[in-house]
Structure formats: structure tokens, C-alpha cells
Design a protein around this motif. Structure first.
Motif, short mmCIF file in Angstrom:
data_model
loop_
_atom_site.label_atom_id
_atom_site.label_comp_id
_atom_site.label_asym_id
_atom_site.label_seq_id
_atom_site.Cartn_x
_atom_site.Cartn_y
_atom_site.Cartn_z
N TYR A 74 27.02 14.56 -11.84
CA TYR A 74 25.85 14.00 -10.86
C TYR A 74 25.31 13.34 -11.33
O TYR A 74 24.93 13.24 -13.21
CB TYR A 74 25.04 15.20 -11.54
N GLY A 75 24.50 12.33 -11.16
CA GLY A 75 23.49 11.38 -11.45
C GLY A 75 22.51 11.60 -10.58
O GLY A 75 21.98 11.81 -10.04
N GLU A 76 21.47 10.35 -11.74
CA GLU A 76 20.53 10.09 -10.91
C GLU A 76 19.62 8.81 -12.31
O GLU A 76 20.39 8.65 -12.94
CB GLU A 76 19.14 11.17 -11.51
N ILE A 77 18.86 8.15 -10.81
CA ILE A 77 18.32 7.23 -11.44
C ILE A 77 16.84 7.25 -12.56
O ILE A 77 16.00 8.41 -12.11
CB ILE A 77 17.75 6.32 -10.76
N THR A 78 17.49 6.98 -13.28
CA THR A 78 16.00 7.53 -14.69
C THR A 78 14.61 6.30 -15.00
O THR A 78 13.58 6.48 -15.16
CB THR A 78 16.38 7.69 -15.99
N HIS A 79 14.91 4.99 -14.03
CA HIS A 79 13.94 4.02 -14.17
C HIS A 79 14.83 2.96 -13.27
O HIS A 79 15.76 2.61 -13.52
CB HIS A 79 13.80 3.72 -16.07
N ILE A 80 13.61 2.72 -13.07
CA ILE A 80 14.13 1.39 -12.35
C ILE A 80 13.44 -0.21 -12.56
O ILE A 80 11.87 0.17 -12.39
CB ILE A 80 13.70 1.51 -10.55
N GLY A 81 13.56 -1.00 -12.83
CA GLY A 81 13.12 -2.25 -13.26
C GLY A 81 13.29 -3.36 -12.22
O GLY A 81 13.71 -2.92 -10.61
N ASN A 82 14.18 -4.57 -12.18
CA ASN A 82 13.82 -5.85 -11.29
C ASN A 82 14.66 -5.75 -10.43
O ASN A 82 14.63 -5.79 -9.78
CB ASN A 82 12.89 -6.89 -11.83
N THR A 83 15.56 -5.76 -11.17
CA THR A 83 17.28 -5.83 -11.09
C THR A 83 17.83 -4.48 -11.50
O THR A 83 19.10 -4.17 -11.09
CB THR A 83 17.54 -6.64 -11.13
N SER A 84 17.25 -3.50 -12.80
CA SER A 84 18.24 -2.55 -13.06
C SER A 84 17.73 -1.86 -12.57
O SER A 84 16.61 -1.83 -12.61
CB SER A 84 18.00 -3.00 -14.89
N GLY A 120 24.18 4.77 -18.01
CA GLY A 120 24.53 3.47 -18.15
C GLY A 120 23.53 2.57 -17.26
O GLY A 120 22.19 3.20 -16.85
N THR A 121 23.40 1.47 -17.44
CA THR A 121 22.71 0.57 -16.13
C THR A 121 23.25 -0.14 -15.95
O THR A 121 24.47 -0.42 -15.48
CB THR A 121 21.91 -0.40 -17.59
N CYS A 122 22.80 -0.35 -14.49
CA CYS A 122 24.15 -1.09 -13.34
C CYS A 122 21.97 -2.20 -13.53
O CYS A 122 21.25 -2.08 -13.53
CB CYS A 122 23.83 -0.27 -12.03
N VAL A 123 23.02 -2.94 -12.24
CA VAL A 123 22.16 -4.15 -11.79
C VAL A 123 22.39 -3.94 -10.62
O VAL A 123 23.51 -4.53 -10.10
CB VAL A 123 22.54 -5.31 -12.69
N CYS A 128 20.30 -9.13 -3.30
CA CYS A 128 21.01 -8.29 -2.49
C CYS A 128 20.48 -6.95 -2.33
O CYS A 128 20.79 -5.83 -2.19
CB CYS A 128 22.74 -7.92 -3.38
N GLN A 129 19.59 -6.46 -3.04
CA GLN A 129 17.96 -5.44 -2.62
C GLN A 129 17.66 -5.64 -1.39
O GLN A 129 16.89 -7.13 -0.58
CB GLN A 129 17.11 -5.80 -3.03
N ARG A 130 18.46 -4.82 -0.16
CA ARG A 130 18.15 -4.82 1.38
C ARG A 130 16.55 -3.44 1.42
O ARG A 130 15.94 -3.42 3.04
CB ARG A 130 18.72 -4.27 1.70
N LYS A 131 16.19 -2.59 0.18
CA LYS A 131 15.49 -1.38 0.67
C LYS A 131 14.10 -1.49 -0.77
O LYS A 131 14.43 -2.38 -1.50
CB LYS A 131 16.04 -0.23 0.61
N GLU A 132 13.04 -1.29 -0.60
CA GLU A 132 11.69 -1.36 -1.47
C GLU A 132 12.50 0.49 -2.03
O GLU A 132 11.98 1.03 -1.69
CB GLU A 132 10.67 -0.98 -1.16
N PRO A 133 12.55 0.13 -4.09
CA PRO A 133 13.22 1.11 -4.37
C PRO A 133 11.73 2.09 -4.19
O PRO A 133 10.45 1.98 -4.62
CB PRO A 133 13.33 0.42 -5.81
#
Length: 133
Positions: A74-84, A120-123, A128-133
């Protein structure tokens, strides 16, 4: 405005080919691989792009995993930055083989066993961002 929640879960059985050590023990790196797959799905949901995994901030292995175990990652996004995108992950053992009964016996566990956790952190690059978070 409340931030949208992104989650992902995959469940699969560890096979004999996943066993890396004696006693059919599966190596912890396999859980990290599952977390990478979960992260990819999270980024696709959030950004419409697979993005890139930059770093694990923490990984803890909590319990052994054996061939025949069913693992839920299981995973979840805990924080959305500009690219991170910061994420947290948990792998749980949800079913186990029961060779003491027969070669094909298995049981779902009443309570899943947490076998690994990570952050972890992903970028996802802006272009490449095609959607508005």
C-alpha cells in the motif's frame, strides 16, 4: 481547499522464484521493488506520468516474508510539492501457506502482519505533469 488523497494497493503472492535465501525466505529488496510499483501508480494517478523515484528516506523490515505468502503493498502521497511527491508505504502479509495441513492449504490472517514500511520522494518534472494535483 482539501488536498486530494492519492492511494494505491497491489496484492500478490510470493513464489518460489522470489525466495532468495534458505528456508524459502524472500529478500527485503523485493518489498522495495513493490513499493516502486506502487509509487509509479501513484504518480500516474496524480500527474499522468510515471515520474522518477529520487530517494527513500527510511526503510524498515519488520517481519520475514516467505514463498507462498500473499503480500499487500500500500502507498499514499503525503505531500505534493511543485515537482516532488512525498509518499509512505506499507507492505503487509495477508495470507500464508499451511504446509502442515497439506501442500495446497492456505489461510487468510485475521490481522495482517506488517512486514515493511518506508517513506520516499518521487519527482515528476513540470513538463511531464498532465494533471492538476
Amino acid at each position: 481547499m482539501e488536498e486530494k488523497k492519492y492511494t494505491s494497493m497491489i496484492r500478490l503472492r510470493m513464489s518460489a522464484k522470489d525466495a532468495h535465501y534458505g528456508g524459502n525466505l524472500v529478500d527485503g529488496a523485493h518489498m522495495v521493488h513493490l513499493f516502486g510499483d506502487v509509487a509509479t501508480e501513484l504518480l500516474i494517478k496524480c500527474d499522468g506520468d510515471e515520474g522518477l523515484f529520487c530517494a527513500y528516506n527510511n526503510i524498515e523490515f519488520k517481519a520475514p516474508v516467505y514463498a507462498g505468502d500473499f503480500i499487500e503493498a500500500y502507498g499514499e502521497i503525503t505531500h505534493i510539492g511543485n515537482t516532488s511527491r512525498k509518499m509512505r508505504f506499507e507492505a503487509r502479509k495477508v495470507a500464508i501457506p499451511r504446509p502442515d495441513i497439506s501442500d495446497s492449504a492456505a489461510d487468510f490472517l485475521d490481522e495482517p502482519i506488517v512486514v515493511a514500511i518506508a517513506e520516499g520522494t518521487c519527482v515528476t518534472p513540470k513538463k511531464c505533469q498532465r494533471k492538476e494535483p
